[in-house]
Scaffold this motif. Sequence first.
Motif, PDB file in Angstrom:
ATOM      1  N   PRO A 241      44.260  33.509  32.705  1.00  0.00           N
ATOM      2  CA  PRO A 241      45.649  33.526  33.156  1.00  0.00           C
ATOM      3  C   PRO A 241      46.271  34.921  33.172  1.00  0.00           C
ATOM      4  N   SER A 242      45.459  35.963  33.026  1.00  0.00           N
ATOM      5  CA  SER A 242      45.962  37.333  32.994  1.00  0.00           C
ATOM      6  C   SER A 242      46.640  37.700  34.318  1.00  0.00           C
ATOM      7  N   LYS A 243      47.850  38.207  34.218  1.00  0.00           N
ATOM      8  CA  LYS A 243      48.588  38.617  35.412  1.00  0.00           C
ATOM      9  C   LYS A 243      47.816  39.697  36.168  1.00  0.00           C
ATOM     10  N   THR A 244      47.217  40.627  35.450  1.00  0.00           N
ATOM     11  CA  THR A 244      46.460  41.705  36.091  1.00  0.00           C
ATOM     12  C   THR A 244      45.273  41.161  36.874  1.00  0.00           C
ATOM     13  N   ALA A 245      44.518  40.256  36.273  1.00  0.00           N
ATOM     14  CA  ALA A 245      43.351  39.685  36.951  1.00  0.00           C
ATOM     15  C   ALA A 245      43.767  38.881  38.176  1.00  0.00           C
ATOM     16  N   ILE A 246      44.830  38.097  38.041  1.00  0.00           N
ATOM     17  CA  ILE A 246      45.293  37.284  39.165  1.00  0.00           C
ATOM     18  C   ILE A 246      45.844  38.182  40.269  1.00  0.00           C
ATOM     19  N   GLN A 247      46.544  39.254  39.894  1.00  0.00           N
ATOM     20  CA  GLN A 247      47.063  40.180  40.905  1.00  0.00           C
ATOM     21  C   GLN A 247      45.917  40.851  41.656  1.00  0.00           C
ATOM     22  N   GLU A 248      44.866  41.241  40.954  1.00  0.00           N
ATOM     23  CA  GLU A 248      43.705  41.839  41.623  1.00  0.00           C
ATOM     24  C   GLU A 248      43.088  40.856  42.615  1.00  0.00           C
ATOM     25  N   LEU A 249      42.979  39.594  42.218  1.00  0.00           N
ATOM     26  CA  LEU A 249      42.434  38.574  43.109  1.00  0.00           C
ATOM     27  C   LEU A 249      43.339  38.382  44.326  1.00  0.00           C
ATOM     28  N   MET A 250      44.646  38.331  44.089  1.00  0.00           N
ATOM     29  CA  MET A 250      45.584  38.152  45.201  1.00  0.00           C
ATOM     30  C   MET A 250      45.629  39.386  46.096  1.00  0.00           C
ATOM     31  N   ASP A 251      45.452  40.580  45.523  1.00  0.00           N
ATOM     32  CA  ASP A 251      45.373  41.796  46.334  1.00  0.00           C
ATOM     33  C   ASP A 251      44.143  41.757  47.243  1.00  0.00           C
TER      34      ASP A 251
END
Length: 148
Positions: A119-129
């Motif tokens: 649920p890490s915001k950083t990991a999810i942001q990288e995926l969404m990027d």
Amino acid sequence: MLRRTFLTVLAATVALPVFADEVKTLDYTPGLIKERLAAGETLLVDYTTDWCTTCAAQKRQIGALIGENPAYGENITFIRVDFDEYRRHAVSTDRKIPRRSTLIVLKGEDELGRIVANPSKTAIQELMDTALAAATPKEPTTPTASDT
């Protein structure tokens, strides 16, 4: 001072579900993913359950990120696969989805990225990027006089 801090935290907590509700998510039905990929869309597929706390945390992070950058919601198609219902179906088994709280990005025939139980915001942001980059092709550059 404490009252002001409390009110600020309360407002932020209340706002997160609002952002999460802005995510236009399609509930999976057989053939939906193939149909959307054939149409050229970039997908973020969320293998989730209603009772999963990690899944809920991921949804909140996705909603917050869309609140910060609406381009995610405008360019990525979000599909929710109920893992309890589709755990043993091709939509999960063909992609070797190990468990609920798995997020994958698909474009064409390719899986571009995956997060499992994170649920890490950083990991999810990288995926969404990654999804956003695939969904928004770069414009070709025109050579300038200095390039020749």
